[in-house]
Scaffold this motif. Structure first.
Motif, PDB file in Angstrom:
ATOM      1  N   MET A  20       1.225  -1.030   0.038  1.00 49.13           N
ATOM      2  CA  MET A  20      -0.137   0.603   0.162  1.00 49.13           C
ATOM      3  C   MET A  20       1.083   1.320   0.047  1.00 49.13           C
ATOM      4  N   ILE A  21       1.222   3.061  -0.655  1.00 48.84           N
ATOM      5  CA  ILE A  21       0.888   3.514  -1.447  1.00 48.84           C
ATOM      6  C   ILE A  21       0.610   4.379  -0.166  1.00 48.84           C
ATOM      7  N   THR A  22       1.047   5.440   0.340  1.00 44.76           N
ATOM      8  CA  THR A  22       0.095   6.448   1.427  1.00 44.76           C
ATOM      9  C   THR A  22       0.633   8.081   0.581  1.00 44.76           C
ATOM     10  N   ILE A  23       0.242   9.151   0.006  1.00 49.59           N
ATOM     11  CA  ILE A  23       0.605   9.807  -0.618  1.00 49.59           C
ATOM     12  C   ILE A  23      -0.309  11.127   0.075  1.00 49.59           C
TER      13      ILE A  23
ATOM     14  N   VAL B 265      -6.086  14.872   2.143  1.00 50.61           N
ATOM     15  CA  VAL B 265      -5.767  16.731   1.631  1.00 50.61           C
ATOM     16  C   VAL B 265      -6.012  17.197   3.862  1.00 50.61           C
ATOM     17  N   ALA B 266      -5.011  17.615   3.929  1.00 45.47           N
ATOM     18  CA  ALA B 266      -4.682  17.826   4.756  1.00 45.47           C
ATOM     19  C   ALA B 266      -4.572  19.829   4.822  1.00 45.47           C
ATOM     20  N   SER B 267      -5.882  20.256   5.889  1.00 47.41           N
ATOM     21  CA  SER B 267      -6.401  21.236   5.914  1.00 47.41           C
ATOM     22  C   SER B 267      -5.073  22.735   6.969  1.00 47.41           C
ATOM     23  N   PRO B 268      -4.639  24.035   6.237  1.00 47.97           N
ATOM     24  CA  PRO B 268      -4.568  24.220   7.136  1.00 47.97           C
ATOM     25  C   PRO B 268      -3.885  24.538   8.875  1.00 47.97           C
ATOM     26  N   THR B 269      -6.589  24.631   9.252  1.00 49.85           N
ATOM     27  CA  THR B 269      -6.132  24.379  10.570  1.00 49.85           C
ATOM     28  C   THR B 269      -6.040  23.290  11.440  1.00 49.85           C
TER      29      THR B 269
END
Length: 153
Positions: free
Chosen positions: A1-4, A43-47
């Motif tokens: 498994m690859i996580t990006i 997707v990382a959120s800025p908060t």
């Protein structure tokens, strides 16, 4: 498994990076395996603070007994030196007696009388007139040359 994991300062930047990655992956040559039509992207959120990087865990089994160790890493630009060649154990060269060498020469001459001048020249190269005049350390090399002429020894 690859996580990006794709992160950006804003949601728009993160989305732009995710799209760029998706475009890159979809532009692979036909001979390469194609990515799945749907690929979930984290997707990382800025908060949300970014997760701590995960260090990969590796398990290495010890090499089997008698294994050749891997060469040590060399700094970039350093000349590459091959590992020393492993030498197989060799048996000591065979030892010959004056009788064995004399009989091999006599049998060769009896089977091929035209070889006598060649045998005489061989004796002369060793500085002797008879096989019995050879020094003990000359018997092995002489026998090897005699074998090269066709002698059975």
């Amino acid at each position: 498994m690859i996580t990006i994991t794709i992160a950006g300062d804003t949601f728009a930047e993160t989305l732009k990076e995710a799209n760029a990655l998706a475009n890159f992956l979809s532009s692979t040559p036909d001979s390469a395996p194609q990515p799945a039509p749907y690929m979930p992207v984290a997707v990382a959120s800025p908060t949300t603070p970014p997760a701590a990087p995960v260090q990969p865990q590796y398990s290495v089994a010890p090499p089997p007994a008698g294994a050749i160790p891997a060469p040590a890493a060399q700094p970039a630009g350093a000349p590459v030196t091959p590992p020393p060649a492993a030498q197989a154990p060799t048996a000591p060269p065979p030892t010959y007696t004056y009788e064995q060498v004399g009989k091999a020469g006599a049998d060769l001459a009896a089977a091929n009388p035209g070889i006598m001048p060649t045998l005489s020249a061989l004796l002369q190269r060793y500085g002797v007139q008879l096989v019995t005049d050879l020094k003990p350390e000359q018997l092995g090399p002489f026998a090897t040359e005699l074998r090269g002429l066709g002698a059975k020894i």
